[in-house]
Design a protein around this motif. Sequence first.
Motif, short mmCIF file in Angstrom:
data_model
loop_
_atom_site.label_atom_id
_atom_site.label_comp_id
_atom_site.label_asym_id
_atom_site.label_seq_id
_atom_site.Cartn_x
_atom_site.Cartn_y
_atom_site.Cartn_z
N LEU A 135 0.81 -1.22 0.00
CA LEU A 135 0.00 0.00 0.00
C LEU A 135 0.84 1.27 0.00
O LEU A 135 0.44 2.29 -0.55
CB LEU A 135 -0.93 0.02 1.21
CG LEU A 135 -2.03 -1.04 1.23
CD1 LEU A 135 -2.82 -0.97 2.52
CD2 LEU A 135 -2.95 -0.87 0.03
N LEU A 136 1.98 1.21 0.64
CA LEU A 136 2.88 2.37 0.70
C LEU A 136 4.19 2.05 -0.02
O LEU A 136 5.28 2.38 0.46
CB LEU A 136 3.15 2.75 2.16
CG LEU A 136 1.93 3.08 3.02
CD1 LEU A 136 2.34 3.31 4.47
CD2 LEU A 136 1.19 4.28 2.48
N ALA A 137 4.08 1.42 -1.16
CA ALA A 137 5.27 0.93 -1.88
C ALA A 137 6.26 2.05 -2.16
O ALA A 137 7.48 1.83 -2.08
CB ALA A 137 4.86 0.25 -3.18
N ASP A 138 5.77 3.24 -2.48
CA ASP A 138 6.69 4.35 -2.78
C ASP A 138 7.53 4.75 -1.56
O ASP A 138 8.63 5.25 -1.70
CB ASP A 138 5.93 5.55 -3.33
CG ASP A 138 4.78 5.98 -2.43
OD1 ASP A 138 4.16 5.10 -1.80
OD2 ASP A 138 4.49 7.19 -2.36
N GLU A 139 7.01 4.49 -0.35
CA GLU A 139 7.76 4.81 0.87
C GLU A 139 8.61 3.63 1.35
O GLU A 139 9.54 3.81 2.12
CB GLU A 139 6.80 5.16 2.00
CG GLU A 139 6.00 6.42 1.79
CD GLU A 139 5.05 6.66 2.95
OE1 GLU A 139 5.50 6.55 4.11
OE2 GLU A 139 3.87 6.95 2.70
N MET A 140 8.26 2.42 0.93
CA MET A 140 8.89 1.22 1.46
C MET A 140 10.06 0.70 0.62
O MET A 140 10.89 -0.05 1.12
CB MET A 140 7.87 0.08 1.57
CG MET A 140 6.70 0.39 2.48
SD MET A 140 7.26 0.59 4.15
CE MET A 140 6.30 1.97 4.66
N TRP A 141 10.10 1.08 -0.64
CA TRP A 141 11.10 0.51 -1.55
C TRP A 141 11.80 1.61 -2.32
O TRP A 141 11.20 2.61 -2.69
CB TRP A 141 10.45 -0.45 -2.54
CG TRP A 141 9.66 -1.53 -1.87
CD1 TRP A 141 8.30 -1.56 -1.70
CD2 TRP A 141 10.17 -2.73 -1.28
NE1 TRP A 141 7.94 -2.70 -1.03
CE2 TRP A 141 9.07 -3.45 -0.77
CE3 TRP A 141 11.44 -3.27 -1.14
CZ2 TRP A 141 9.20 -4.67 -0.12
CZ3 TRP A 141 11.58 -4.48 -0.50
CH2 TRP A 141 10.47 -5.17 0.00
N GLN A 142 13.06 1.38 -2.58
CA GLN A 142 13.81 2.26 -3.47
C GLN A 142 14.40 1.40 -4.58
O GLN A 142 14.83 0.28 -4.34
CB GLN A 142 14.91 3.01 -2.72
CG GLN A 142 15.86 2.11 -1.95
CD GLN A 142 16.82 2.91 -1.11
OE1 GLN A 142 17.02 4.09 -1.33
NE2 GLN A 142 17.44 2.25 -0.16
N ASP A 143 14.36 1.88 -5.78
CA ASP A 143 14.89 1.14 -6.94
C ASP A 143 14.26 -0.24 -7.08
O ASP A 143 14.94 -1.25 -7.23
CB ASP A 143 16.42 1.00 -6.84
CG ASP A 143 17.12 2.34 -6.77
OD1 ASP A 143 16.60 3.31 -7.37
OD2 ASP A 143 18.18 2.42 -6.11
N GLY A 144 12.97 -0.33 -7.02
CA GLY A 144 12.30 -1.62 -7.19
C GLY A 144 12.05 -2.31 -5.86
O GLY A 144 12.14 -1.72 -4.80
#
Length: 190
Positions: A135-144
Amino acid sequence: MPVTPKPVSRLRPPSRTSTVLRQPGPARRRTTRIVDDTAVRLARHGPVLLRWSVGLVFLWFGVLKLFPGTSPAEAVAVRAATRMTFGVLPADAVAPLLALMETAVGVGLLTGLLLRLTLAVFFCHMAGVFLALVLLADEMWQDGFLVPTMEGQYIVKNVVLVAAGLVVAAGERNRAARSRRHRPHPCPGP
């Protein structure tokens, strides 16, 4: 008929110390016995130790969330829970609910009271925690999806808590099965 000499081995003969089996001394036997006894105790009491340690972590982090601004995970948890409820629960209601839920799970694990219910809430909570990775993928992952951010690492490490919870649940199931086996069966009536 000519006799052919046996080939000479180029390997060195075994040394005297390698051919004699060494018996462990009294200190080594005592150490082995201590290690074995400790392993037996840990196997017997491991699920309880895990239950207490996970309970302490949940109680500690739940109590932190009762005081706004003291938990570093509070903001991420509130954003994730607000998204999971599609905004039905406002952010100012989510934080105390999460705090109470985590505190209750901690108390349940520490005391062992209502353990099955506690474990059910624990696993639902963990599912919600891991859902934040999506749900918060943009906050949880960097570069994939292979490089978590600091917040993502905070969530991914919970896989250890899930494993501990599974061991606790298995221990509880085994304990319940043992108590059922030792319960007296009612006598059939006339």
